[in-house]
Design a protein around this motif. Structure first.
Motif, short mmCIF file in Angstrom:
data_model
loop_
_atom_site.label_atom_id
_atom_site.label_comp_id
_atom_site.label_asym_id
_atom_site.label_seq_id
_atom_site.Cartn_x
_atom_site.Cartn_y
_atom_site.Cartn_z
N ARG A 744 0.84 -1.21 0.00
CA ARG A 744 0.00 0.00 0.00
C ARG A 744 0.87 1.25 0.00
NH1 ARG A 744 -5.43 -0.16 2.51
NH2 ARG A 744 -4.82 1.85 3.39
N TYR A 745 0.35 2.31 -0.59
CA TYR A 745 1.11 3.56 -0.70
C TYR A 745 1.44 4.12 0.69
CZ TYR A 745 2.71 7.70 -3.26
OH TYR A 745 3.50 8.68 -3.79
N ALA A 763 4.60 -2.28 -9.90
CA ALA A 763 3.77 -2.94 -8.87
C ALA A 763 2.62 -2.03 -8.48
CB ALA A 763 4.62 -3.30 -7.66
N ARG A 764 2.87 -0.71 -8.47
CA ARG A 764 1.79 0.23 -8.15
C ARG A 764 0.72 0.21 -9.24
NH1 ARG A 764 5.17 5.47 -7.50
NH2 ARG A 764 7.04 4.21 -7.81
N ILE A 765 1.17 0.06 -10.52
CA ILE A 765 0.21 -0.04 -11.63
C ILE A 765 -0.63 -1.31 -11.50
CG2 ILE A 765 0.03 -0.35 -14.13
CD1 ILE A 765 2.55 1.40 -14.38
N LYS A 787 -18.73 1.20 -12.92
CA LYS A 787 -17.45 1.86 -13.17
C LYS A 787 -17.35 3.16 -12.38
CE LYS A 787 -16.66 -0.18 -17.71
NZ LYS A 787 -16.43 0.07 -19.16
N GLU A 788 -18.45 3.86 -12.26
CA GLU A 788 -18.44 5.12 -11.52
C GLU A 788 -18.14 4.85 -10.04
OE1 GLU A 788 -20.74 4.17 -13.59
OE2 GLU A 788 -20.50 5.59 -15.25
N GLU A 789 -18.77 3.79 -9.49
CA GLU A 789 -18.53 3.46 -8.10
C GLU A 789 -17.08 3.02 -7.87
OE1 GLU A 789 -22.92 1.83 -6.68
OE2 GLU A 789 -21.51 0.49 -7.71
N ALA A 790 -16.56 2.27 -8.83
CA ALA A 790 -15.17 1.81 -8.71
C ALA A 790 -14.21 2.98 -8.77
CB ALA A 790 -14.85 0.81 -9.80
N ILE A 791 -14.50 3.96 -9.68
CA ILE A 791 -13.63 5.14 -9.80
C ILE A 791 -13.70 5.96 -8.51
CG2 ILE A 791 -13.38 7.36 -11.00
CD1 ILE A 791 -14.21 5.86 -13.57
N ALA A 792 -14.90 6.07 -7.95
CA ALA A 792 -15.04 6.82 -6.71
C ALA A 792 -14.24 6.15 -5.58
CB ALA A 792 -16.53 6.91 -6.33
N GLU A 793 -14.25 4.82 -5.52
CA GLU A 793 -13.49 4.10 -4.49
C GLU A 793 -11.99 4.30 -4.67
OE1 GLU A 793 -12.90 1.70 -1.10
OE2 GLU A 793 -14.66 2.79 -1.91
N LEU A 794 -11.53 4.32 -5.97
CA LEU A 794 -10.10 4.55 -6.23
C LEU A 794 -9.70 5.95 -5.78
CD1 LEU A 794 -9.62 2.92 -9.77
CD2 LEU A 794 -8.81 2.07 -7.58
N LYS A 795 -10.59 6.93 -6.04
CA LYS A 795 -10.30 8.31 -5.61
C LYS A 795 -10.21 8.36 -4.08
CE LYS A 795 -12.38 10.83 -9.50
NZ LYS A 795 -13.47 11.76 -9.92
N PRO A 804 -1.41 8.28 -6.02
CA PRO A 804 -2.40 9.25 -6.51
C PRO A 804 -2.19 9.63 -7.98
CG PRO A 804 -0.88 10.26 -4.97
CD PRO A 804 -0.63 8.81 -4.90
N GLU A 805 -0.93 9.70 -8.44
CA GLU A 805 -0.67 10.09 -9.84
C GLU A 805 -1.14 8.99 -10.78
OE1 GLU A 805 3.42 11.08 -10.27
OE2 GLU A 805 3.35 12.73 -8.82
N ILE A 806 -0.85 7.74 -10.42
CA ILE A 806 -1.28 6.64 -11.29
C ILE A 806 -2.79 6.51 -11.26
CG2 ILE A 806 -1.07 4.16 -11.72
CD1 ILE A 806 1.68 4.24 -10.51
N VAL A 807 -3.44 6.82 -10.11
CA VAL A 807 -4.91 6.81 -10.07
C VAL A 807 -5.49 7.78 -11.08
CG1 VAL A 807 -6.91 7.38 -8.64
CG2 VAL A 807 -5.08 5.98 -7.70
#
Length: 821
Positions: A744-745, A763-765, A787-795, A804-807
């Motif tokens: 984890r970051y 590995a981060r990718i 997809k929207e929910e998954a993007i929100a969880e990644l954010k 955060p940059e790769i996100v």
């Protein structure tokens, strides 16, 4: 004036008397003993002290008067001798170096001399004869028997000397001369009466002393007896008593042991002051105890009975009462006397012995082992436990009518000899065959020992069925020379066979050594159980291919060896090529088997001194050269087969790995990575879960969430996958990516807790791609995220779980995918 002078003289004389008394007592007694025994000798000493003091003080006056009379008659020598005699006696009496008995003798002799002096001066009819006669009395009182006899002889001698002096006229000038005619009668009567008096008094004192001695001995004996009784009573494990013959057992006397036995002091029980002894008895014992006393007293027998009491602390104790009745002159019971002993420990011991016997009986009757009692000479069975009936198939009644000859399958003479040896403490163990009623023969271990039973010496036999053990022993004998897994010969047999061939001269001797390529990686990937299956299969194939005269053995974990004799090097090489070709041709269709080949080498005994170790080194060197060319391609092939095996175990894992690989490739292109890096990240995404090959299918395909234990097993897969890939050339450089794709970051990931840029960028990718695909795909325990929910969880997890940059790059990639779609 005259009265004052008289008082002064009396005062001076009194002080003089007291002074002489203290002086004499100090000289004669030294240090008085306050604990001195006051017997007859003590009182004789006391009388002697007082008489001696009187002699020292009052006797001075007649001594001086006698000397004065001698001086008047111009007998100066006699006067001086008299004074000197007094001084000598005085010194002797006051001396501390002379014991009391000698002082008594001196004192008596001094009085006797004083009497003689008066006899010479005043004559036998005056004070002298009185003093002499008194001396006999003093001798009788102050001297012992032996000393008194000596004194009688001395007095007799003195009278004889005086009589002789009178007769020859040496005492003509003294007063005694006036009584010359009557002297002999006076002397004889005085001597006789004095002697008789001394003997009578001595005899009286002897009787008194004997009586005192007997009394003292009796008192001492009585005191010793009382002391012994006291010691005995005080050391009794209980108490002595005297009580009334009443229902309350009212105590008249109780010994000090009462407090230890009952917890109550004696005075509490005496006259039932605080409690009656009947109250201490447990209720169930009171009636039987009273009836037993009634029976005993009626027959005037000694009483003995055991019962329980309750102590002051509430503890229950077992006691033994031993007693008897005390009867008056009319034969009526006056009291009861006896002792009450604490037998709680003995009762516990008896109970323990009883329990032990019950346990022993239970142990013998309930034990699975066969147990027999056998008469040693005839072999007759005299006792048998239930297990014996169960084992042999006979009832107990049938067994007790049999002898060991009926069940022992060995030679009967030898069996009888073994019994006699066991009886004499010799052979105690034997393994013998026994007949069952069914006709079956079982091998048994018989442990035999002589014991005393009903006043006879018998054999106690404990018998175990060891038929299975004998079968196992034969198996062990097989395993001593064979490998337990494959059934081939083992290293031990192989070494011994080489030595046998050397001794026989079967030369030349060649060693063919084969090692399974990549077997450790196979075990790591598929598990040891699968590896064992493959080992057995390969051993069977090799055994089928072995040529005549060859001995095949498994000599190591993944190593086989063949021993061949009588072949030259060319023949050995041809054998080796044939073996390799035929073995590869015999491979089945299994992909797992395709992974495993055997690299072979050989060594030949060129000299008689060459050892098996020398041949092994030759073969190993040859084998390692051949192995080098096969290992790299084999390891790469291993990775491909592992992934195919994993995808066969879980279709979900296959699709997930393919999608993650594509996502990683897309992100890498968006981040402008080089083409080699893009290819590398795509393969890393595809292989990121290769470590799951060791996880059971039931966990990989589980319906529902994993539990804590299953989750811990799942967390091992990054390290396991990295370990597999690190052993290949093609995939070595992506091992670190696979190892770190669950870091984890913020540093809270696994397995190494890396943070930020410590985590390899690829590995981060993979971590973001893996998480997105896991969220958007269907799971048995939840519906997929949009997809929207998954993007929100990644954010939401950007900067904590993910880079955060790769996100940001990933979101743009996903949005681009949306536009394409």
């Amino acid at each position: 004036m005259g009265k004052k002078l008289s008082d002064l003289v009396n005062q001076k004389l009194s002080r003089l008397f007291i002074g002489f008394s203290k002086l004499f007592l100090g000289a004669s007694r030294n240090k008085p003993n306050q604990e001195e025994k006051k017997d007859l000798g003590y009182y004789k000493n006391e009388a002697f002290h007082k008489l001696a003091i009187l002699f020292i003080t009052i006797g001075l006056f007649p001594i001086c008067y006698g000397a004065y009379m001698f001086f008047r008659k111009n007998n100066i020598i006699a006067g001086v001798l008299e004074l000197l005699s007094y001084l000598v006696v005085l010194i002797l009496l006051l001396s501390s170096r002379i014991n009391i008995m000698k002082k008594r003798c001196v004192f008596v002799l001094s009085i006797f001399l004083l009497g003689l002096m008066l006899l010479f001066i005043a004559g036998p009819m005056g004070a002298g004869l009185v003093v002499i006669f008194s001396t006999f009395g003093l001798a009788a009182f102050l001297l012992n028997k032996r000393q008194s006899i000596i004194f009688i002889y001395i007095s007799l001698l003195a009278f004889i000397v005086i009589s002789v002096f009178l007769y020859i006229g040496l005492l003509d000038n003294l007063a005694i001369y006036q009584y010359r005619d009557s002297w002999y009668i006076v002397a004889i009567s005085t001597q006789c009466m004095g002697t008789l008096f001394v003997l009578i008094i001595n005899n009286l004192f002897n009787n008194i002393e004997n009586l005192i001695e007997e009394i003292e001995k009796s008192v001492k004996t009585t005191a010793e007896s009382e002391r012994s009784k006291s010691v005995l009573i005080s050391n009794l494990p209980g108490m002595a008593y005297r009580c009334n013959y009443t229902r309350d057992w009212t105590m008249q006397f109780v010994s000090d042991g009462c407090i230890k036995l009952t917890g109550y002091p004696p005075e509490s029980l005496i006259e039932n002051r605080d409690i009656s002894f009947n109250s201490l008895m447990t209720p169930e014992c009171r009636g039987p105890l009273w009836r037993e006393w009634e029976r005993i007293l009626a027959k005037r027998l000694p009483f003995e009975y055991e019962y329980e009491i309750t102590t002051a602390s509430g503890e229950r104790k077992w006691v033994l009462e031993l007693g008897e009745g005390v009867y008056d002159i009319h034969g009526e019971v006056e009291a009861l006397e006896g002792i009450i002993l604490d037998i709680s420990d003995r009762k516990k011991s008896q109970e323990e012995t009883k329990r032990l016997l019950e346990r022993t009986h239970s142990m013998i009757n309930n034990h699975d082992a066969v147990m027999l009692l056998v008469e040693p000479e005839t072999g007759e069975i005299i006792e048998a436990n239930p297990s014996a009936s169960s084992f042999y198939g006979y009832s107990k009644e049938e067994l007790l009518k049999m002898t060991v000859r009926d069940i022992n399958a060995m030679d009967q003479e030898k069996a009888a000899e073994m019994r006699l040896k066991a009886l004499n403490g010799g052979q105690k163990y034997s393994a013998v065959p026994h007949h069952l009623k069914s006709g079956e023969i079982k091998t048994v271990d018989a442990y035999i020992s002589p014991i005393d039973y009903d006043d006879q010496r018998v054999l106690f036999a404990i018998i175990f069925d060891v038929t299975e053990r004998e079968i196992i022993a034969k198996k062990n004998e097989f395993l001593a020379n064979h490998d337990y897994l494959t059934g081939l010969y083992n290293r031990r047999f192989f070494d011994e066979e080489f030595e046998r061939r050397v001794i026989r001269g079967d030369v030349p001797i060649a060693l063919l050594l084969g090692n399974i390529d990549g077997f450790k990686n196979f075990n790591d990937a598929f598990g040891r159980s699968k590896g064992d299956e493959v080992l057995k299969e390969m051993a069977n194939r090799l055994a089928a291919l072995i040529f005549d005269g060859g001995v095949l053995a498994r000599v190591g974990g993944d190593e086989f060896a063949i021993l061949v004799s009588g072949k030259n090097e060319d023949e050995i090489r041809r054998c080796l090529d044939t073996l390799t070709r035929e073995f590869d041709k015999d491979l089945g269709d299994s992909r797992k088997d395709e992974l495993l080949t055997i690299s072979w080498g050989y060594g030949i005994q060129m000299n008689e001194d060459d050892t098996l170790d020398d041949l092994h080194r030759q073969a190993e060197a040859f084998m390692n050269n051949r192995k080098f060319y096969n290992t790299n391609s084999l390891r790469s092939k291993t990775v491909n087969v592992i992934m195919e095996t994993l995808f066969m175990k879980s279709e979900r894992e296959k699709k997930h790995s393919e999608r993650v690989g594509k996502l990683c490739e897309t992100i890498a292109r968006k981040m402008s990575l080089s083409k080699p890096e893009v290819d590398k990240i795509r393969v890393a995404g595809l292989l990121h879960d290769i470590g799951k090959i060791g996880i059971e299918e039931s966990i990989l395909n589980k319906v529902g969430k994993l539990d804590a234990k299953e989750w811990e097993m799942m967390k091992f897969h990054p390290a396991k996958g990295a370990s597999i890939l690190a052993k290949t050339i093609e995939y070595n450089d992506i091992a670190e990516i696979v190892l770190s794709h669950h870091e984890r970051y913020d540093g809270k990931g696994y397995p190494n807790g890396l943070t930020g840029t410590e985590i390899p960028i690829m590995a981060r990718i993979v971590a973001i791609s893996d998480a997105y695909d896991a969220m958007t795909e269907l799971r048995t325990y939840r519906t997929p995220f949009s997809k929207e929910e998954a993007i929100a969880e990644l954010k939401r997890c950007s900067g904590t779980q993910f880079d955060p940059e790769i996100v940001l790059v990933f979101i743009n990639v996903v949005m681009g995918m949306e536009k394409t779609d």
